[in-house]
Design a protein around this motif. Structure first.
Motif, PDB file in Angstrom:
ATOM      1  N   PHE A  58      11.301   7.499   4.556  1.00  0.00           N
ATOM      2  CA  PHE A  58      11.015   6.301   3.624  1.00  0.00           C
ATOM      3  C   PHE A  58      11.991   5.349   2.892  1.00  0.00           C
ATOM      4  CE2 PHE A  58      11.224   5.637  -1.299  1.00  0.00           C
ATOM      5  CZ  PHE A  58       9.680   5.325  -1.534  1.00  0.00           C
ATOM      6  N   LEU A  59      13.313   5.629   3.299  1.00  0.00           N
ATOM      7  CA  LEU A  59      14.307   4.802   3.110  1.00  0.00           C
ATOM      8  C   LEU A  59      14.189   3.396   4.141  1.00  0.00           C
ATOM      9  CD1 LEU A  59      16.882   3.853   1.202  1.00  0.00           C
ATOM     10  CD2 LEU A  59      18.043   4.734   2.807  1.00  0.00           C
ATOM     11  N   LEU A  60      14.230   4.005   5.306  1.00  0.00           N
ATOM     12  CA  LEU A  60      13.921   3.169   6.351  1.00  0.00           C
ATOM     13  C   LEU A  60      12.764   2.069   6.222  1.00  0.00           C
ATOM     14  CD1 LEU A  60      14.833   2.364   9.344  1.00  0.00           C
ATOM     15  CD2 LEU A  60      13.566   4.047  10.305  1.00  0.00           C
ATOM     16  N   GLY A  61      11.645   2.582   6.011  1.00  0.00           N
ATOM     17  CA  GLY A  61      10.419   2.053   5.813  1.00  0.00           C
ATOM     18  C   GLY A  61      10.551   1.009   4.462  1.00  0.00           C
ATOM     19  N   LEU A  62      11.262   1.347   3.547  1.00  0.00           N
ATOM     20  CA  LEU A  62      11.679   0.602   2.514  1.00  0.00           C
ATOM     21  C   LEU A  62      12.224  -0.657   2.437  1.00  0.00           C
ATOM     22  CD1 LEU A  62      10.172   1.000  -0.342  1.00  0.00           C
ATOM     23  CD2 LEU A  62      12.438   1.811  -1.429  1.00  0.00           C
ATOM     24  N   LEU A  63      13.204  -0.414   3.328  1.00  0.00           N
ATOM     25  CA  LEU A  63      14.199  -1.317   3.619  1.00  0.00           C
ATOM     26  C   LEU A  63      13.420  -2.585   4.447  1.00  0.00           C
ATOM     27  CD1 LEU A  63      17.509   0.357   4.367  1.00  0.00           C
ATOM     28  CD2 LEU A  63      17.209  -1.354   2.785  1.00  0.00           C
ATOM     29  N   MET A  66      11.323  -4.499   2.472  1.00  0.00           N
ATOM     30  CA  MET A  66      11.928  -5.453   1.595  1.00  0.00           C
ATOM     31  C   MET A  66      12.318  -6.785   2.435  1.00  0.00           C
ATOM     32  SD  MET A  66      15.967  -4.715  -0.181  1.00  0.00           S
ATOM     33  CE  MET A  66      16.851  -5.321   1.444  1.00  0.00           C
ATOM     34  N   PHE A  67      12.520  -6.372   3.737  1.00  0.00           N
ATOM     35  CA  PHE A  67      12.770  -7.705   4.575  1.00  0.00           C
ATOM     36  C   PHE A  67      11.590  -8.366   4.870  1.00  0.00           C
ATOM     37  CE2 PHE A  67      17.057  -5.858   5.364  1.00  0.00           C
ATOM     38  CZ  PHE A  67      17.868  -7.154   5.124  1.00  0.00           C
ATOM     39  N   THR A  68      10.218  -7.768   4.857  1.00  0.00           N
ATOM     40  CA  THR A  68       9.305  -8.617   5.325  1.00  0.00           C
ATOM     41  C   THR A  68       8.256  -8.765   4.121  1.00  0.00           C
ATOM     42  OG1 THR A  68       8.293  -6.428   5.840  1.00  0.00           O
ATOM     43  CG2 THR A  68       9.165  -7.635   7.598  1.00  0.00           C
ATOM     44  N   ASN A  69       8.741  -8.635   2.931  1.00  0.00           N
ATOM     45  CA  ASN A  69       8.057  -8.859   1.657  1.00  0.00           C
ATOM     46  C   ASN A  69       6.622  -8.196   1.759  1.00  0.00           C
ATOM     47  OD1 ASN A  69       9.491 -10.670   0.432  1.00  0.00           O
ATOM     48  ND2 ASN A  69       9.450 -12.106   1.795  1.00  0.00           N
ATOM     49  N   SER A  70       6.497  -7.085   2.219  1.00  0.00           N
ATOM     50  CA  SER A  70       5.137  -6.466   2.445  1.00  0.00           C
ATOM     51  C   SER A  70       4.812  -4.943   1.471  1.00  0.00           C
ATOM     52  CB  SER A  70       5.023  -6.010   3.701  1.00  0.00           C
ATOM     53  OG  SER A  70       5.936  -4.999   4.181  1.00  0.00           O
ATOM     54  N   GLY A  71       5.465  -5.093   0.133  1.00  0.00           N
ATOM     55  CA  GLY A  71       5.357  -4.093  -0.616  1.00  0.00           C
ATOM     56  C   GLY A  71       5.959  -2.769  -0.179  1.00  0.00           C
ATOM     57  N   GLY A  72       5.055  -1.509  -0.044  1.00  0.00           N
ATOM     58  CA  GLY A  72       5.407  -0.380   0.651  1.00  0.00           C
ATOM     59  C   GLY A  72       4.754   0.093   1.714  1.00  0.00           C
ATOM     60  N   VAL A  73       4.447  -0.808   2.621  1.00  0.00           N
ATOM     61  CA  VAL A  73       3.552  -0.441   3.733  1.00  0.00           C
ATOM     62  C   VAL A  73       4.126   0.254   4.807  1.00  0.00           C
ATOM     63  CG1 VAL A  73       2.231  -1.722   5.470  1.00  0.00           C
ATOM     64  CG2 VAL A  73       2.256  -2.817   3.322  1.00  0.00           C
ATOM     65  N   HIS A  74       5.356  -0.336   5.014  1.00  0.00           N
ATOM     66  CA  HIS A  74       6.093   0.621   6.234  1.00  0.00           C
ATOM     67  C   HIS A  74       6.554   1.794   5.645  1.00  0.00           C
ATOM     68  CE1 HIS A  74       6.315  -2.683   9.335  1.00  0.00           C
ATOM     69  NE2 HIS A  74       6.426  -3.465   8.167  1.00  0.00           N
ATOM     70  N   ALA A  75       7.073   1.943   4.406  1.00  0.00           N
ATOM     71  CA  ALA A  75       7.284   3.216   3.729  1.00  0.00           C
ATOM     72  C   ALA A  75       6.190   4.099   3.684  1.00  0.00           C
ATOM     73  CB  ALA A  75       8.097   2.962   2.456  1.00  0.00           C
ATOM     74  N   VAL A 129      -3.665  -0.916   8.362  1.00  0.00           N
ATOM     75  CA  VAL A 129      -4.849  -0.986   7.216  1.00  0.00           C
ATOM     76  C   VAL A 129      -4.322  -1.140   5.966  1.00  0.00           C
ATOM     77  CG1 VAL A 129      -6.092   0.965   6.008  1.00  0.00           C
ATOM     78  CG2 VAL A 129      -6.000   1.009   8.569  1.00  0.00           C
ATOM     79  N   LEU A 130      -2.996  -0.706   5.606  1.00  0.00           N
ATOM     80  CA  LEU A 130      -2.457  -1.014   4.282  1.00  0.00           C
ATOM     81  C   LEU A 130      -1.887  -2.425   4.286  1.00  0.00           C
ATOM     82  CD1 LEU A 130      -0.267   2.174   3.661  1.00  0.00           C
ATOM     83  CD2 LEU A 130      -2.472   1.590   2.630  1.00  0.00           C
ATOM     84  N   GLU A 131      -1.425  -2.917   5.335  1.00  0.00           N
ATOM     85  CA  GLU A 131      -1.109  -4.199   5.175  1.00  0.00           C
ATOM     86  C   GLU A 131      -2.016  -5.206   4.969  1.00  0.00           C
ATOM     87  OE1 GLU A 131       2.322  -5.816   8.103  1.00  0.00           O
ATOM     88  OE2 GLU A 131       0.444  -6.197   8.893  1.00  0.00           O
ATOM     89  N   THR A 132      -3.203  -4.816   5.792  1.00  0.00           N
ATOM     90  CA  THR A 132      -4.466  -5.785   5.551  1.00  0.00           C
ATOM     91  C   THR A 132      -5.379  -5.725   4.372  1.00  0.00           C
ATOM     92  OG1 THR A 132      -4.598  -5.607   7.855  1.00  0.00           O
ATOM     93  CG2 THR A 132      -6.437  -6.943   6.707  1.00  0.00           C
ATOM     94  N   PHE A 133      -5.403  -4.375   4.168  1.00  0.00           N
ATOM     95  CA  PHE A 133      -6.196  -3.802   2.781  1.00  0.00           C
ATOM     96  C   PHE A 133      -7.255  -4.398   2.601  1.00  0.00           C
ATOM     97  CE2 PHE A 133      -5.166  -2.422  -1.724  1.00  0.00           C
ATOM     98  CZ  PHE A 133      -4.724  -1.221  -1.435  1.00  0.00           C
ATOM     99  N   ARG A 134      -8.280  -5.024   3.300  1.00  0.00           N
ATOM    100  CA  ARG A 134      -9.422  -5.268   3.426  1.00  0.00           C
ATOM    101  C   ARG A 134     -10.271  -5.034   4.629  1.00  0.00           C
ATOM    102  NH1 ARG A 134      -5.768  -8.464   1.122  1.00  0.00           N
ATOM    103  NH2 ARG A 134      -6.359  -9.701  -0.758  1.00  0.00           N
ATOM    104  N   PHE A 135     -11.607  -4.599   4.107  1.00  0.00           N
ATOM    105  CA  PHE A 135     -12.469  -3.893   5.080  1.00  0.00           C
ATOM    106  C   PHE A 135     -13.028  -5.091   5.983  1.00  0.00           C
ATOM    107  CE2 PHE A 135     -12.375  -0.158   2.262  1.00  0.00           C
ATOM    108  CZ  PHE A 135     -11.989   0.764   3.224  1.00  0.00           C
TER     109      PHE A 135
END
Lengths: 168, 277
Positions: A58-63, A66-75, A129-135
């Motif tokens: 979780f921490l790795l994804g969140l960091l 943070m660097f890619t401005n993508s909310g919580g996608v990687h986390a 899927v989460l990054e794009t978030f649109r079907f």
């Protein structure tokens, strides 16, 4: 045990740094990036503490978020991969995987390859899927998942081979 | 009580997973849904600092192009200066009683992103330099984006290559206006929608920022019309706009600080409220 913790912490930091400094800037064909930081989750000891793996992923994804401005996608993608990892072990190495001494960072066998393939595909599918978030971007998501997965797997195998622990 | 504790201890792995997943998903949904609600962004000490160091190294590789750009910009400004007919009689259009309406802050892009549908840039100036959210960002070629989040030393910018971006734009020759959006596909092209069919347009016409925008001053370049789509159902055109800017290679940028923004917003809000009797 202690050296294990140390080893994993070092891997965490090195993979995070490599992801941010190098792999996020590759932009192959303008939009393809590999995400070899998933190696941290794949290479985590099979019998290690599961809860600390969840927290670390979780921490790795969140960091990285943070660097890619993508909310919580990687986390989200990383935590899910960390949670379903035992199931993938069972899928790739058979039911009694816990009694074998599985090492992912070793010579590439079909079992190891199928484990990496399934894990990376799952992670990347959730990620895109989460990054794009649109079907409406369905084909785009699929295309990116396929190509990024290939890219990541090739890089993962190269990294594993480069940093194979010396043989006693 | 004992049983509840036992349950939690027995399922700690599952519960921890669910907790972390819910946190991650709520951050994701928040980042996708609302404007300026990003809890974590690269406008902070750690990410900004790392990107600044990275940029300090990588900017040497593009020094030649940056110099070229600045020289071209200088030449253009010089030609404007030499060609102004009579400086004594010159009236600056956006000056009232010697008060400038627009301030410009110089800044540099230290991190650029263009490979996802929602792209953000990171700049190396923040609230210490007077940057606030909702300021416009341009460079010598045209518009770049709108400031989203600000920390003391860094700021993130919602790029025009962001499917959430909506910018008022018009045609340079007529004053018909539309909304500039991005469909998330090609980094060289943006889309202008809601252009009335009355407008006389043709391929190659220049698109600039409109007067309706409170973020950008009027007449800043955006791009030229590349393709025209006619929708039979509505009375509007959709246009593909070829951007002046190469959004994949950005160096120095200018942050635009319009002084009238608060006043305009306030008066518009007062007008929109129903009259009390």
């Amino acid at each position: 045990m202690n050296s294990n913790v140390l080893f994993n912490t070092a891997r965490f930091i090195l993979l995070l740094a490599a992801q941010i400094l190098i792999f996020n800037n590759i932009q192959f064909w303008g939009y393809l990036n590999p995400y070899p930081y998933v190696l941290f989750i794949l290479l985590y000891p099979v019998n290690g503490n599961k809860n600390s793996l969840l927290a670390a992923s979780f921490l790795l994804g969140l960091l990285i978020d943070m660097f890619t401005n993508s909310g919580g996608v990687h986390a989200a993608a990383s935590v899910t991969l960390a949670y379903v990892r035992p199931a993938f072990f069972r899928f790739a190495f058979g039911v009694s995987y816990e009694y074998q001494t599985i090492k992912i960072n070793d010579r590439l066998t079909p079992e190891r390859f199928s484990f990496i393939l399934v894990s990376v595909t799952t992670h990347h599918l959730i990620l895109f899927v989460l990054e794009t978030f649109r079907f409406s971007f369905f084909w785009n998501i699929l295309l990116r998942t396929v190509f990024s997965t290939l890219f990541t797997i090739v890089l993962c195998i190269i990294i594993i081979h480069l940093f194979k622990p010396s043989k006693r | 009580m004992q049983q509840i504790l036992n349950f939690i201890l027995k399922n700690s792995h599952k519960l921890l997973f669910l907790l972390l997943l819910i946190i991650a998903l709520s951050l994701t949904i928040q980042a996708h849904s609302y404007h300026k609600s990003k809890v974590i962004s690269s406008a902070n000490f750690l990410a900004g600092g790392v990107y600044e160091q990275m940029n300090a190294v990588s900017e040497y590789f593009s020094l030649k192009e940056r110099n070229q750009e600045l020289a071209i910009e200088n030449a253009r400004l010089k030609s404007l200066l030499f060609n102004s007919a009579d400086t004594a009689a010159l009236k600056l259009p956006d000056t009232i009683k010697g008060v400038k309406k627009v301030n410009v802050i110089l800044s540099k892009v230290i991190h650029n992103s263009f490979n996802v549908p929602e792209n953000y840039l990171t700049l190396n100036s923040g609230s210490k330099q007077g940057v606030k959210s909702d300021m416009g960002v341009i460079n010598d070629l045209g518009i770049v984006g709108i400031v989203e989040k600000v920390s003391p030393n860094y700021a993130t910018v919602q790029s025009i290559l962001n499917i959430k971006s909506k910018i008022n734009a018009k045609f340079k020759k007529s004053d018909h206006f539309g909304t500039l959006i991005w469909n998330g596909k090609n980094t060289g092209y943006a889309q202008l929608i809601d252009v009335p069919r009355l407008a006389q347009i043709k391929k190659g016409d220049t698109i600039v920022t409109g007067a309706d925008s409170k973020i950008f001053p009027e007449n800043i370049g955006i791009g030229t019309i590349y393709k025209i789509y006619i929708d039979d159902q509505t009375n509007y055109y959709t246009l593909d706009v070829k951007l002046f800017n190469d959004m994949t290679s950005l160096g120095h940028v200018y942050i635009i600080k319009t002084k009238d923004r608060e006043e305009i917003l306030q008066i518009e809000q007062e007008t929109a409220q129903p009259n009390e009797q």
